[in-house]
Scaffold this motif. Sequence first.
Motif, PDB file in Angstrom:
ATOM      1  N   VAL A 113       0.822  -1.199   0.000  1.00 46.13           N
ATOM      2  CA  VAL A 113       0.000   0.000   0.000  1.00 46.13           C
ATOM      3  C   VAL A 113       0.865   1.261   0.000  1.00 46.13           C
ATOM      4  O   VAL A 113       0.557   2.246  -0.673  1.00 46.13           O
ATOM      5  CB  VAL A 113      -0.942   0.009   1.224  1.00 46.13           C
ATOM      6  CG1 VAL A 113      -1.742   1.303   1.289  1.00 46.13           C
ATOM      7  CG2 VAL A 113      -1.865  -1.204   1.184  1.00 46.13           C
ATOM      8  N   SER A 114       1.942   1.232   0.770  1.00 41.61           N
ATOM      9  CA  SER A 114       2.804   2.404   0.849  1.00 41.61           C
ATOM     10  C   SER A 114       4.186   1.999   1.338  1.00 41.61           C
ATOM     11  O   SER A 114       4.374   0.936   1.934  1.00 41.61           O
ATOM     12  CB  SER A 114       2.211   3.459   1.792  1.00 41.61           C
ATOM     13  OG  SER A 114       2.154   2.973   3.123  1.00 41.61           O
ATOM     14  N   ARG A 115       5.158   2.885   1.075  1.00 40.55           N
ATOM     15  CA  ARG A 115       6.530   2.720   1.547  1.00 40.55           C
ATOM     16  C   ARG A 115       6.959   4.045   2.152  1.00 40.55           C
ATOM     17  O   ARG A 115       6.784   5.105   1.542  1.00 40.55           O
ATOM     18  CB  ARG A 115       7.469   2.332   0.407  1.00 40.55           C
ATOM     19  CG  ARG A 115       7.062   1.073  -0.362  1.00 40.55           C
ATOM     20  CD  ARG A 115       8.149   0.679  -1.352  1.00 40.55           C
ATOM     21  NE  ARG A 115       9.325   0.212  -0.643  1.00 40.55           N
ATOM     22  CZ  ARG A 115       9.730  -1.057  -0.607  1.00 40.55           C
ATOM     23  NH1 ARG A 115       9.050  -1.984  -1.251  1.00 40.55           N
ATOM     24  NH2 ARG A 115      10.816  -1.398   0.053  1.00 40.55           N
ATOM     25  N   ASP A 116       7.501   3.979   3.364  1.00 44.18           N
ATOM     26  CA  ASP A 116       7.918   5.188   4.068  1.00 44.18           C
ATOM     27  C   ASP A 116       9.389   5.058   4.453  1.00 44.18           C
ATOM     28  O   ASP A 116       9.721   4.568   5.529  1.00 44.18           O
ATOM     29  CB  ASP A 116       7.050   5.382   5.313  1.00 44.18           C
ATOM     30  CG  ASP A 116       7.380   6.664   6.064  1.00 44.18           C
ATOM     31  OD1 ASP A 116       8.068   7.529   5.493  1.00 44.18           O
ATOM     32  OD2 ASP A 116       6.951   6.787   7.232  1.00 44.18           O
ATOM     33  N   PRO A 117      10.291   5.484   3.572  1.00 48.77           N
ATOM     34  CA  PRO A 117      11.722   5.322   3.848  1.00 48.77           C
ATOM     35  C   PRO A 117      12.216   6.283   4.924  1.00 48.77           C
ATOM     36  O   PRO A 117      11.856   7.456   4.937  1.00 48.77           O
ATOM     37  CB  PRO A 117      12.374   5.622   2.492  1.00 48.77           C
ATOM     38  CG  PRO A 117      11.395   6.495   1.783  1.00 48.77           C
ATOM     39  CD  PRO A 117      10.034   6.064   2.248  1.00 48.77           C
ATOM     40  N   GLN A 118      13.017   5.751   5.837  1.00 47.15           N
ATOM     41  CA  GLN A 118      13.696   6.545   6.849  1.00 47.15           C
ATOM     42  C   GLN A 118      15.175   6.615   6.473  1.00 47.15           C
ATOM     43  O   GLN A 118      15.583   6.141   5.421  1.00 47.15           O
ATOM     44  CB  GLN A 118      13.493   5.910   8.225  1.00 47.15           C
ATOM     45  CG  GLN A 118      12.044   5.610   8.575  1.00 47.15           C
ATOM     46  CD  GLN A 118      11.183   6.856   8.642  1.00 47.15           C
ATOM     47  OE1 GLN A 118      11.560   7.840   9.264  1.00 47.15           O
ATOM     48  NE2 GLN A 118      10.021   6.818   8.000  1.00 47.15           N
ATOM     49  N   GLU A 119      15.978   7.169   7.341  1.00 47.00           N
ATOM     50  CA  GLU A 119      17.398   7.308   7.012  1.00 47.00           C
ATOM     51  C   GLU A 119      18.084   5.958   6.870  1.00 47.00           C
ATOM     52  O   GLU A 119      18.860   5.738   5.937  1.00 47.00           O
ATOM     53  CB  GLU A 119      18.113   8.139   8.078  1.00 47.00           C
ATOM     54  CG  GLU A 119      19.580   8.400   7.754  1.00 47.00           C
ATOM     55  CD  GLU A 119      20.246   9.298   8.764  1.00 47.00           C
ATOM     56  OE1 GLU A 119      21.470   9.508   8.647  1.00 47.00           O
ATOM     57  OE2 GLU A 119      19.557   9.798   9.683  1.00 47.00           O
ATOM     58  N   ASN A 120      17.795   5.021   7.785  1.00 49.91           N
ATOM     59  CA  ASN A 120      18.484   3.724   7.768  1.00 49.91           C
ATOM     60  C   ASN A 120      17.538   2.530   7.737  1.00 49.91           C
ATOM     61  O   ASN A 120      17.990   1.396   7.884  1.00 49.91           O
ATOM     62  CB  ASN A 120      19.402   3.607   8.994  1.00 49.91           C
ATOM     63  CG  ASN A 120      20.535   4.608   8.960  1.00 49.91           C
ATOM     64  OD1 ASN A 120      21.299   4.654   8.002  1.00 49.91           O
ATOM     65  ND2 ASN A 120      20.628   5.442   9.992  1.00 49.91           N
ATOM     66  N   VAL A 146       5.511  -3.589   8.319  1.00 48.56           N
ATOM     67  CA  VAL A 146       6.773  -4.208   8.696  1.00 48.56           C
ATOM     68  C   VAL A 146       7.876  -3.182   8.473  1.00 48.56           C
ATOM     69  O   VAL A 146       7.764  -2.298   7.625  1.00 48.56           O
ATOM     70  CB  VAL A 146       7.068  -5.487   7.874  1.00 48.56           C
ATOM     71  CG1 VAL A 146       6.078  -6.591   8.232  1.00 48.56           C
ATOM     72  CG2 VAL A 146       7.010  -5.196   6.376  1.00 48.56           C
ATOM     73  N   SER A 147       8.935  -3.288   9.262  1.00 51.29           N
ATOM     74  CA  SER A 147      10.055  -2.357   9.144  1.00 51.29           C
ATOM     75  C   SER A 147      11.256  -3.107   8.595  1.00 51.29           C
ATOM     76  O   SER A 147      11.661  -4.142   9.142  1.00 51.29           O
ATOM     77  CB  SER A 147      10.377  -1.748  10.515  1.00 51.29           C
ATOM     78  OG  SER A 147       9.264  -1.027  11.016  1.00 51.29           O
ATOM     79  N   LEU A 148      11.826  -2.595   7.509  1.00 54.82           N
ATOM     80  CA  LEU A 148      12.913  -3.276   6.820  1.00 54.82           C
ATOM     81  C   LEU A 148      14.258  -2.649   7.182  1.00 54.82           C
ATOM     82  O   LEU A 148      14.433  -1.436   7.047  1.00 54.82           O
ATOM     83  CB  LEU A 148      12.720  -3.205   5.306  1.00 54.82           C
ATOM     84  CG  LEU A 148      11.374  -3.668   4.739  1.00 54.82           C
ATOM     85  CD1 LEU A 148      11.413  -3.596   3.219  1.00 54.82           C
ATOM     86  CD2 LEU A 148      11.020  -5.061   5.222  1.00 54.82           C
ATOM     87  N   ILE A 149      15.193  -3.482   7.624  1.00 50.57           N
ATOM     88  CA  ILE A 149      16.554  -3.025   7.852  1.00 50.57           C
ATOM     89  C   ILE A 149      17.296  -3.028   6.515  1.00 50.57           C
ATOM     90  O   ILE A 149      16.824  -3.616   5.538  1.00 50.57           O
ATOM     91  CB  ILE A 149      17.280  -3.926   8.876  1.00 50.57           C
ATOM     92  CG1 ILE A 149      17.361  -5.367   8.355  1.00 50.57           C
ATOM     93  CG2 ILE A 149      16.584  -3.873  10.232  1.00 50.57           C
ATOM     94  CD1 ILE A 149      18.195  -6.295   9.242  1.00 50.57           C
ATOM     95  N   PRO A 150      18.451  -2.367   6.429  1.00 51.01           N
ATOM     96  CA  PRO A 150      19.173  -2.308   5.151  1.00 51.01           C
ATOM     97  C   PRO A 150      19.450  -3.676   4.531  1.00 51.01           C
ATOM     98  O   PRO A 150      19.352  -3.840   3.316  1.00 51.01           O
ATOM     99  CB  PRO A 150      20.474  -1.587   5.524  1.00 51.01           C
ATOM    100  CG  PRO A 150      20.081  -0.704   6.656  1.00 51.01           C
ATOM    101  CD  PRO A 150      19.080  -1.502   7.447  1.00 51.01           C
ATOM    102  N   THR A 151      19.777  -4.670   5.356  1.00 52.90           N
ATOM    103  CA  THR A 151      20.068  -6.003   4.827  1.00 52.90           C
ATOM    104  C   THR A 151      18.863  -6.577   4.096  1.00 52.90           C
ATOM    105  O   THR A 151      18.990  -7.143   3.005  1.00 52.90           O
ATOM    106  CB  THR A 151      20.492  -6.962   5.958  1.00 52.90           C
ATOM    107  OG1 THR A 151      21.695  -6.473   6.560  1.00 52.90           O
ATOM    108  CG2 THR A 151      20.740  -8.364   5.422  1.00 52.90           C
ATOM    109  N   THR A 152      17.683  -6.452   4.673  1.00 49.66           N
ATOM    110  CA  THR A 152      16.465  -6.961   4.041  1.00 49.66           C
ATOM    111  C   THR A 152      16.177  -6.215   2.748  1.00 49.66           C
ATOM    112  O   THR A 152      15.765  -6.806   1.745  1.00 49.66           O
ATOM    113  CB  THR A 152      15.273  -6.837   5.003  1.00 49.66           C
ATOM    114  OG1 THR A 152      15.582  -7.484   6.237  1.00 49.66           O
ATOM    115  CG2 THR A 152      14.024  -7.483   4.413  1.00 49.66           C
ATOM    116  N   ARG A 153      16.405  -4.919   2.745  1.00 47.75           N
ATOM    117  CA  ARG A 153      16.157  -4.121   1.550  1.00 47.75           C
ATOM    118  C   ARG A 153      17.105  -4.504   0.417  1.00 47.75           C
ATOM    119  O   ARG A 153      16.734  -4.499  -0.753  1.00 47.75           O
ATOM    120  CB  ARG A 153      16.297  -2.637   1.885  1.00 47.75           C
ATOM    121  CG  ARG A 153      15.243  -2.130   2.846  1.00 47.75           C
ATOM    122  CD  ARG A 153      15.570  -0.725   3.349  1.00 47.75           C
ATOM    123  NE  ARG A 153      15.534   0.260   2.274  1.00 47.75           N
ATOM    124  CZ  ARG A 153      15.866   1.546   2.442  1.00 47.75           C
ATOM    125  NH1 ARG A 153      16.258   1.976   3.628  1.00 47.75           N
ATOM    126  NH2 ARG A 153      15.799   2.386   1.431  1.00 47.75           N
TER     127      ARG A 153
END
Length: 206
Positions: A110-117, A167-174
């Motif tokens: 539905v949406s993606r909300d990118p943060q700094e990390n 769900v919150s994605l860490i850099p590794t998952t991304r």
Amino acid sequence: MFTGIVEELGEIVAAERLADAARLTIRGTLVTSDAGHGDSIAVNGVCLTVVDVVDGDKFTTDVMGETLSRSGLGKLDIGAKVNLERAAAVDSRLGGHIVQGHVDGTGTIVSRDPQENWEVVRISLPENLARYVVEKGSITVDGISLTVSGLGEAAAGEPGHRDWFEVSLIPTTRQLTTLGAAPVGATVNLEVDIIAKYVERLQQRG
């Protein structure tokens, strides 16, 4: 049985569409390295059986109509990236959670909300699965074991709206899974926690 810890990104290199099924050929160097006929490999969270190993880095698998109707595998084209995981070994660490590879249904980003990390991804889910999803519980999205960081219900009387979770994605998952690049509107495979379904069934049976 799987853990939801993706081992590598594979690629669909051939797809034969049949009347009520499909045969896929998937490139995955790591997961194919020790694979043989009859082994199980999770492809975007769907447990599939290896039919043949091709050239040492690809495997073929048959996907029946039931699986195509419950998952997003039927929508994938040649060249599509897929998350791959071999069946868990008995003596391995359970890094994610208990995953059967039996997809319960599909959701939509539905949406993606990118943060700094890190990044928050909101995904809709079918009404019949919403009751199994709890905040801080586990859910499998395209074969990835993730923790539910938020929940929301569809507003009453709003046609076309569905319950959602985040769900919150860490850099590794991304970086190492398909979810890192999946656009808004993309279909994802969902498998809820099997323990919740067993508890519900036991309660129904008294």
